[in-house]
Design an enzyme around this catalytic site. Sequence first.
Site, PDB file in Angstrom:
ATOM      1  N   ILE A 153      -6.062 -59.982 -64.948  1.00  0.00           N
ATOM      2  CA  ILE A 153      -6.167 -59.651 -66.388  1.00  0.00           C
ATOM      3  C   ILE A 153      -5.343 -60.632 -67.220  1.00  0.00           C
ATOM      4  O   ILE A 153      -5.838 -61.212 -68.198  1.00  0.00           O
ATOM      5  CB  ILE A 153      -5.751 -58.187 -66.657  1.00  0.00           C
ATOM      6  CG1 ILE A 153      -6.733 -57.235 -65.975  1.00  0.00           C
ATOM      7  CG2 ILE A 153      -5.691 -57.905 -68.175  1.00  0.00           C
ATOM      8  CD1 ILE A 153      -6.381 -55.758 -66.044  1.00  0.00           C
ATOM      9  N   ARG A 231       0.885 -50.424 -68.583  1.00  0.00           N
ATOM     10  CA  ARG A 231       1.408 -49.121 -68.189  1.00  0.00           C
ATOM     11  C   ARG A 231       2.534 -48.721 -69.136  1.00  0.00           C
ATOM     12  O   ARG A 231       3.406 -49.545 -69.466  1.00  0.00           O
ATOM     13  CB  ARG A 231       1.943 -49.161 -66.748  1.00  0.00           C
ATOM     14  CG  ARG A 231       0.868 -49.183 -65.672  1.00  0.00           C
ATOM     15  CD  ARG A 231       0.074 -47.872 -65.647  1.00  0.00           C
ATOM     16  NE  ARG A 231      -0.917 -47.831 -64.594  1.00  0.00           N
ATOM     17  CZ  ARG A 231      -2.214 -48.111 -64.761  1.00  0.00           C
ATOM     18  NH1 ARG A 231      -2.671 -48.482 -65.939  1.00  0.00           N
ATOM     19  NH2 ARG A 231      -3.061 -47.995 -63.757  1.00  0.00           N
ATOM     20  N   ASP A 255      -1.930 -49.345 -75.774  1.00  0.00           N
ATOM     21  CA  ASP A 255      -3.041 -48.568 -75.224  1.00  0.00           C
ATOM     22  C   ASP A 255      -2.500 -47.548 -74.220  1.00  0.00           C
ATOM     23  O   ASP A 255      -3.232 -46.703 -73.742  1.00  0.00           O
ATOM     24  CB  ASP A 255      -4.044 -49.516 -74.542  1.00  0.00           C
ATOM     25  CG  ASP A 255      -5.335 -48.806 -74.147  1.00  0.00           C
ATOM     26  OD1 ASP A 255      -5.878 -48.066 -75.002  1.00  0.00           O
ATOM     27  OD2 ASP A 255      -5.800 -48.978 -73.008  1.00  0.00           O
ATOM     28  N   GLU A 260       1.752 -40.173 -70.871  1.00  0.00           N
ATOM     29  CA  GLU A 260       0.389 -39.996 -71.411  1.00  0.00           C
ATOM     30  C   GLU A 260      -0.533 -39.182 -70.509  1.00  0.00           C
ATOM     31  O   GLU A 260      -1.547 -38.663 -70.958  1.00  0.00           O
ATOM     32  CB  GLU A 260      -0.268 -41.375 -71.631  1.00  0.00           C
ATOM     33  CG  GLU A 260      -0.568 -42.062 -70.296  1.00  0.00           C
ATOM     34  CD  GLU A 260      -1.297 -43.402 -70.410  1.00  0.00           C
ATOM     35  OE1 GLU A 260      -0.889 -44.239 -71.224  1.00  0.00           O
ATOM     36  OE2 GLU A 260      -2.269 -43.591 -69.657  1.00  0.00           O
ATOM     37  N   HIS A 292      -5.596 -45.243 -73.900  1.00  0.00           N
ATOM     38  CA  HIS A 292      -5.879 -45.890 -72.603  1.00  0.00           C
ATOM     39  C   HIS A 292      -7.385 -46.143 -72.441  1.00  0.00           C
ATOM     40  O   HIS A 292      -7.998 -45.721 -71.448  1.00  0.00           O
ATOM     41  CB  HIS A 292      -5.335 -45.035 -71.448  1.00  0.00           C
ATOM     42  CG  HIS A 292      -4.957 -45.854 -70.242  1.00  0.00           C
ATOM     43  ND1 HIS A 292      -3.899 -45.552 -69.423  1.00  0.00           N
ATOM     44  CD2 HIS A 292      -5.507 -46.978 -69.721  1.00  0.00           C
ATOM     45  CE1 HIS A 292      -3.824 -46.434 -68.442  1.00  0.00           C
ATOM     46  NE2 HIS A 292      -4.798 -47.315 -68.612  1.00  0.00           N
ATOM     47  N   THR A 293      -7.927 -46.828 -73.440  1.00  0.00           N
ATOM     48  CA  THR A 293      -9.369 -47.102 -73.445  1.00  0.00           C
ATOM     49  C   THR A 293      -9.693 -48.583 -73.246  1.00  0.00           C
ATOM     50  O   THR A 293     -10.863 -48.971 -73.343  1.00  0.00           O
ATOM     51  CB  THR A 293     -10.002 -46.616 -74.773  1.00  0.00           C
ATOM     52  OG1 THR A 293      -9.116 -46.944 -75.859  1.00  0.00           O
ATOM     53  CG2 THR A 293     -10.239 -45.134 -74.769  1.00  0.00           C
ATOM     54  N   ALA A 294      -8.692 -49.394 -72.978  1.00  0.00           N
ATOM     55  CA  ALA A 294      -8.944 -50.839 -72.823  1.00  0.00           C
ATOM     56  C   ALA A 294      -9.926 -51.113 -71.683  1.00  0.00           C
ATOM     57  O   ALA A 294     -10.655 -52.097 -71.709  1.00  0.00           O
ATOM     58  CB  ALA A 294      -7.637 -51.583 -72.586  1.00  0.00           C
TER      59      ALA A 294
HETATM   60  C1  COI Z   1      -6.607 -48.790 -64.229  1.00  0.00           C
HETATM   61  O1  COI Z   1      -7.721 -49.039 -63.750  1.00  0.00           O
HETATM   62  O2  COI Z   1      -5.564 -48.947 -63.576  1.00  0.00           O
HETATM   63  C2  COI Z   1      -6.533 -48.323 -65.616  1.00  0.00           C
HETATM   64  O3  COI Z   1      -5.506 -48.458 -66.217  1.00  0.00           O
HETATM   65  C3  COI Z   1      -7.712 -47.607 -66.195  1.00  0.00           C
HETATM   66  C4  COI Z   1      -7.732 -46.176 -65.788  1.00  0.00           C
HETATM   67  C5  COI Z   1      -6.660 -45.396 -66.455  1.00  0.00           C
HETATM   68  C6  COI Z   1      -9.053 -45.500 -66.043  1.00  0.00           C
END
Ligand code: COI
Length: 320
Positions: A153, A231, A255, A260, A292-294
């Site tokens: 990422i 996170r 995010d 959360e 947390h929608t990224a």
């Molecule tokens: C992950 O894939 O680790 C994410 O952060 C997305 C998840 C919370 C759906």
Amino acid sequence: MKIAVYNCREDEASLFETYGKEYDVELSLSPLPPTPETASLAEGCDAVDIITTPVGRELIDIWHSYGIKAIATRTVGYEHVDYKYAAELGISVSNVSYTPHTVAEYTVMAMLMSIRKMKTILTRYMGQDFSLKDIRGKELCNMTVGVIGTGKIGETVIKNLSGFGCRILAYDIYQKDSVKALAEYCDLDTLYRESDLITLHTPATEETCHMINKKTIHSMKDGVILINMARGVLIETADLIEALESGKISAAALDVVEGESAIYYKDFKYKPVGHHEMAILQAMPNVLMTPHTAFFTDEAVGDMVRYSIEHCVNTVRNGR
Ligand code: COI
């Protein structure tokens, strides 16, 4: 073979159907979270497919007694699963790797929204206030952006940013040649001291927990902008609030936020949320908060479903 799928959302159901057929597996889909009370949904199954709900020893013990061989989380992060305990019992735990573009593009969007004061612009527009006071922004091309974590990422964020013409600093314990072509690796002190905008792309570990705190914030540039799409626990939230109130940090896009997990993806309309720090941050005009929608795109959700099934198949059927 049969997989029990927990927390299956409506938008995932047809994907599970499609990929279930492709991999020739039977699926038992449930919207319920995995808990000791719902453990029996996995009785008669070979594997379980979960998402963000924490999975601890008690639940793993029950699944073990049913003969579950694999726990697949359809997430990149896997800190919510007691994977060490599962391994002791011979249960394999796997995560997925989905398209990095989903979070990387969202990150760049959050950066641009922060430097262009978009929360204020949109909020004012809703109230028919079209004035220009206090919404003058800055251009990304003149900024130094610090990217902490150059995994898939972080690296994709750097690639996306390279088109903007900004200076890019990067930090990671593992350095990649592909990143060196677009960014300057440096130590964390240099990154904190020289960046106008800092974005976090590291996993949650004992080492990274609260890496952004009073002390590290103090070493950053005055007016720095902080982006966290990774996170919540990477940031000591109380210290972030203090720095936003003093102006040391001029804006943030979050995010994720500590605490959360019991809140995000649920509808709290007309109910108290009970997370005081979240309420303080959300009320700030210079803090952009999203739940947390990224990760949430067609492409990523497809990958999450597909690869979680594939991991179960590899463990149970192919013994890998
Ligand atoms: C992950 O894939 O680790 C994410 O952060 C997305 C998840 C919370 C759906």
